[in-house]
Write a protein that holds these residues in place. Structure first.
Motif, PDB file in Angstrom:
ATOM      1  N   LEU A 131     122.849  -6.199  76.761  1.00 47.16           N
ATOM      2  CA  LEU A 131     121.521  -6.085  76.150  1.00 47.16           C
ATOM      3  C   LEU A 131     120.775  -4.890  76.742  1.00 47.16           C
ATOM      4  N   ARG A 132     121.099  -4.569  77.979  1.00 48.50           N
ATOM      5  CA  ARG A 132     120.344  -3.544  78.679  1.00 48.50           C
ATOM      6  C   ARG A 132     120.608  -2.121  78.179  1.00 48.50           C
ATOM      7  N   CYS A 133     121.469  -2.015  77.169  1.00 46.82           N
ATOM      8  CA  CYS A 133     121.615  -0.714  76.500  1.00 46.82           C
ATOM      9  C   CYS A 133     120.275  -0.298  75.909  1.00 46.82           C
ATOM     10  N   ASN A 134     119.372  -1.255  75.748  1.00 45.27           N
ATOM     11  CA  ASN A 134     118.010  -0.971  75.272  1.00 45.27           C
ATOM     12  C   ASN A 134     117.327   0.112  76.083  1.00 45.27           C
ATOM     13  N   ALA A 138     115.747   3.511  74.541  1.00 44.06           N
ATOM     14  CA  ALA A 138     114.320   3.822  74.646  1.00 44.06           C
ATOM     15  C   ALA A 138     114.129   5.195  75.296  1.00 44.06           C
ATOM     16  N   MET A 139     114.893   5.471  76.321  1.00 43.57           N
ATOM     17  CA  MET A 139     114.746   6.775  76.982  1.00 43.57           C
ATOM     18  C   MET A 139     115.203   7.895  76.059  1.00 43.57           C
ATOM     19  N   ARG A 140     116.248   7.630  75.283  1.00 46.90           N
ATOM     20  CA  ARG A 140     116.715   8.644  74.325  1.00 46.90           C
ATOM     21  C   ARG A 140     115.568   9.016  73.372  1.00 46.90           C
ATOM     22  N   LYS A 434     114.142  -7.067  72.941  1.00 42.21           N
ATOM     23  CA  LYS A 434     113.914  -5.749  73.519  1.00 42.21           C
ATOM     24  C   LYS A 434     112.700  -5.744  74.427  1.00 42.21           C
ATOM     25  N   TYR A 435     111.626  -6.341  73.929  1.00 41.85           N
ATOM     26  CA  TYR A 435     110.401  -6.316  74.732  1.00 41.85           C
ATOM     27  C   TYR A 435     110.655  -7.011  76.073  1.00 41.85           C
ATOM     28  N   ALA A 436     111.332  -8.155  76.019  1.00 41.65           N
ATOM     29  CA  ALA A 436     111.626  -8.899  77.253  1.00 41.65           C
ATOM     30  C   ALA A 436     112.460  -8.050  78.213  1.00 41.65           C
ATOM     31  N   ASP A 437     113.328  -7.241  77.650  1.00 42.63           N
ATOM     32  CA  ASP A 437     114.260  -6.465  78.452  1.00 42.63           C
ATOM     33  C   ASP A 437     113.627  -5.179  78.985  1.00 42.63           C
ATOM     34  N   LEU A 438     112.631  -4.677  78.274  1.00 41.98           N
ATOM     35  CA  LEU A 438     112.058  -3.376  78.644  1.00 41.98           C
ATOM     36  C   LEU A 438     110.764  -3.496  79.426  1.00 41.98           C
ATOM     37  N   LEU A 439     110.222  -4.715  79.506  1.00 40.18           N
ATOM     38  CA  LEU A 439     108.981  -4.925  80.257  1.00 40.18           C
ATOM     39  C   LEU A 439     109.181  -4.876  81.773  1.00 40.18           C
ATOM     40  N   PRO A 440     110.163  -5.595  82.327  1.00 42.86           N
ATOM     41  CA  PRO A 440     110.305  -5.560  83.790  1.00 42.86           C
ATOM     42  C   PRO A 440     110.801  -4.207  84.276  1.00 42.86           C
ATOM     43  N   TYR A 441     110.551  -3.913  85.531  1.00 41.33           N
ATOM     44  CA  TYR A 441     111.059  -2.683  86.106  1.00 41.33           C
ATOM     45  C   TYR A 441     112.586  -2.713  86.001  1.00 41.33           C
ATOM     46  N   ASN A 564     103.967   3.702  66.991  1.00 46.23           N
ATOM     47  CA  ASN A 564     104.756   4.750  67.656  1.00 46.23           C
ATOM     48  C   ASN A 564     105.299   4.294  69.002  1.00 46.23           C
ATOM     49  N   LEU A 565     104.498   3.532  69.727  1.00 49.93           N
ATOM     50  CA  LEU A 565     104.982   3.043  71.026  1.00 49.93           C
ATOM     51  C   LEU A 565     106.111   2.038  70.831  1.00 49.93           C
ATOM     52  N   LEU A 566     105.946   1.160  69.840  1.00 49.88           N
ATOM     53  CA  LEU A 566     107.018   0.207  69.563  1.00 49.88           C
ATOM     54  C   LEU A 566     108.274   0.950  69.133  1.00 49.88           C
ATOM     55  N   ASP A 567     108.080   2.019  68.392  1.00 50.60           N
ATOM     56  CA  ASP A 567     109.231   2.795  67.937  1.00 50.60           C
ATOM     57  C   ASP A 567     109.994   3.419  69.116  1.00 50.60           C
ATOM     58  N   ILE A 568     109.289   3.816  70.145  1.00 51.73           N
ATOM     59  CA  ILE A 568     109.993   4.346  71.327  1.00 51.73           C
ATOM     60  C   ILE A 568     110.893   3.250  71.907  1.00 51.73           C
ATOM     61  N   LEU A 569     110.407   2.024  71.900  1.00 51.05           N
ATOM     62  CA  LEU A 569     111.220   0.920  72.407  1.00 51.05           C
ATOM     63  C   LEU A 569     112.234   0.446  71.358  1.00 51.05           C
TER      64      LEU A 569
END
Ligand code: ARG
Length: 577
Positions: A131-134, A138-140, A434-441, A564-569
């Motif tokens: 899942l962490r391919c997210n 996002a960075m891409r 995605k949100y759950a995965d991208l929120l924590p450090y 736009n921010l959601l789109d980055i994620l």
């Protein structure tokens, strides 16, 4: 919207003109919002170097500031609190209503960055960790937002021992297949002898047998060596396995909106294996040790053990270190990037430390190309241990997706039916995961708390998407597409605008620190502020036309930013839910 940057430049000049030498004056977010939106905290540092009273300096600076600020005041030893005049906020944010790039301070020297993420192993089922391919995805996207070039590469694990094991097991199941007949000269079958579902059973079985049976393990290794060498029958079978397993992984990546600019695997670096070994040999950096060609990389002052890179075994087979070095050679030739970033499980950090060291010692990668390992933490279950299925097995990524889908689907309104309902449920499932995965450090392990993550309350994907849907329906109902901010009449409006002035710094921090949390947190804060505004103000029935226009403009502005921010994620919004 370069409001903060422009203001900082203005402050730098003003303060230098007063005779205080400073390279750059930063505007800090106020720690005491009741005194101002931002703070200027330079007076204390000048007090030391100029031997003056800090409050006197603060007063001197404060009285030379122009009318872009209101309510300039000094607190404590010399903190200068400032508040932007409403007109300044309005003017600056009106420019950004339809233009998200106003929030981005584009990179000056354009860079090309290769991102390595996804990394699925062919013939094995994707597990929760994938899942962490997210993060890579996002960075891409974020890199592109800054005007730099990102090249995402999935780097399939398609050339190592798992496939050798699977071949060994297939031989047991179908010993008469022509792939195993060295004298066979005809054409190999077009169809794969196994389906993807069967692979899902074969691999775990083979991996178990390997542990119990040394002969079996050795034979599996021989098969690995054979497809690496290109022995026709085994190579043909290898290709069937790759072609059977890959589409299934791709389907999951697609579902998660994880895309790749190039889809290379370890096997694609094959042509670079001999060149890279020769390159290291020619520099005198390799040696034989117990029948393995190695490259020692340890230094006398290392404070931990630094095992050598393993390049080639006596049977000619290559290893994980070899394919990574060959891939780096390939990436340097193909893309000549300014950086290569790896998003891989934190537990592989030593492997990358070794690989990078090998690249530096040998000069395979010049100093002008940055090599970075961005390890990520583990996804745990409620018990704090690596996430498992109910019966204690490995949780596949598909199972996790299904679990979330089943929780999300019933939350959708009843009047959304059929295909549309499925589509909405799918998007909300992706948003949740995605949100759950991208929120924590990135580096910390996190607990997959399905109740929490599928809630409409709090820091969740569906809370953010729901807020966007609300904004969108207001826009559809009330907007003519041209409204502007006219006046700021209450703190609900003001707080949103001030929050938006912080966005450029948030985006920059996310990029510089390679941490999506900045964006996820911002999405939550902005959504909460908008929902407060929505509860306290009635947009539709507002009779003052200036205010009504402002509220609609504010909704358009906030929606545009949120989308736009959601789109980055890589989270999509929906029309209704
Ligand atoms: N396939 C690898 C694994 O599952 C991850 C690949 C990471 N990328 C790399 N260039 N090594 O362990």
């Amino acid at each position: 919207m370069s409001l903060i940057r422009d203001t900082e430049k203005y402050l730098t000049k003003t303060i230098n003109d007063l005779g205080y030498k400073i390279e750059y004056v930063k505007l800090e977010k106020s720690k005491l919002p009741e005194y101002g939106q931002y703070q200027i905290n330079v007076a204390m540092q000048f007090a030391r170097s100029y031997g003056k009273n800090p409050r006197d300096i603060a007063n001197e600076i404060a009285s030379s500031l122009d009318s872009r600020f209101t309510n300039v005041n000094i607190q404590g030893p010399g903190f200068i609190n400032v508040t932007f005049a409403n007109e300044v906020l309005i003017e600056s944010l009106n420019k950004a209503i339809d233009n998200f790039s106003e929030f981005v301070d584009e990179s000056e020297n354009k860079k090309t960055i290769v991102l390595d993420y996804g990394g699925a192993n062919i013939a094995k089922t994707l597990h929760v960790g994938h899942l962490r391919c997210n993060i890579g995805e996002a960075m891409r996207r974020l890199i592109k937002v800054f005007g730099d070039t990102s090249i995402g590469d999935v780097h399939w694990g398609d050339f190592g021992t798992p496939i050798g094991l699977v071949i060994r097991e297939i031989k047991e199941m179908y010993p008469d297949l022509p792939y195993f007949d060295e004298t066979f000269t005809g054409e190999y079958p077009k169809e794969s002898p196994v389906t993807n579902e069967e692979l899902g059973i074969i691999y775990p079985k083979a991996s178990q047998r390997k542990k119990e049976d040394a002969t079996y393990a050795a034979e599996a290794l021989q098969f690995t060596e054979q497809f690496q060498k290109g022995i026709p029958g085994i190579k043909a079978l290898w290709r069937h396995i790759v072609n059977t397993s890959k589409p299934d992984c791709e389907e999951v990546y697609n579902f998660l909106n994880c895309h790749f600019d190039v889809s290379y695997g370890e096997s694609d670096a094959k042509e670079y294996v001999e060149p890279v070994i020769k390159f290291l040999n020619d520099k005198g950096l390799t040696e034989m040790s117990d029948g393995v060609l190695i490259m020692p990389i340890a230094n006398a002052d290392d404070n931990k053990e630094m095992p050598p890179l393993l390049l080639k075994k006596s049977d000619g087979s290559i290893l994980y270190d070899t394919t990574d070095l060959a891939t780096i050679m390939q990436r340097m030739r193909d893309f000549n990037p300014d950086a290569i970033w790896y998003f891989v499980d934190e537990r592989q950090s030593l492997h990358f430390e070794q690989t990078f060291r090998g690249c530096r010692i040998s000069g395979l990668v010049p100093d002008t190309t940055d090599l970075k390992f961005y390890g990520f933490g583990t996804i745990n279950g409620l018990d704090g241990k690596p996430f498992k299925t109910r019966d204690g097995g490995v949780m596949s990524l598909k199972e996790l997706i299904k679990m979330v889908y089943e929780r999300i689907e019933p939350k959708i309104k009843d009047d959304i039916t059929g295909e549309e309902r499925k589509e909405v449920a799918k998007k909300l499932t992706v948003a949740t995961l995605k949100y759950a995965d991208l929120l924590p450090y990135r580096k910390t392990d996190y607990i997959f708390d399905i109740d929490k993550f599928t809630s409409f309350e709090g820091k969740t994907g569906i809370y953010a998407v729901y807020t966007a849907t609300r904004m969108n329906s207001i826009i559809n109902k009330l907007s003519n597409g041209n409204e502007l901010l006219k006046e700021i009449d209450n703190p609900d409006v003001l707080d949103i605008l001030v929050k938006l002035t912080e966005l450029p710094k948030n985006l920059k921090n996310a990029y510089q620190e390679v941490t999506t949390s900045y964006i996820a947190e911002f999405i939550f804060d902005l959504s909460s502020l908008y929902n407060r505004f929505y509860t306290n103000n009635n947009i539709q029935s507002e009779t003052n036309t200036n205010l009504k226009e402002t509220y609609i403009a504010l909704t358009r502005l906030t929606y545009n930013v949120l989308k736009n921010l959601l789109d980055i994620l890589a989270i999509e919004v929906v029309d209704k839910m």
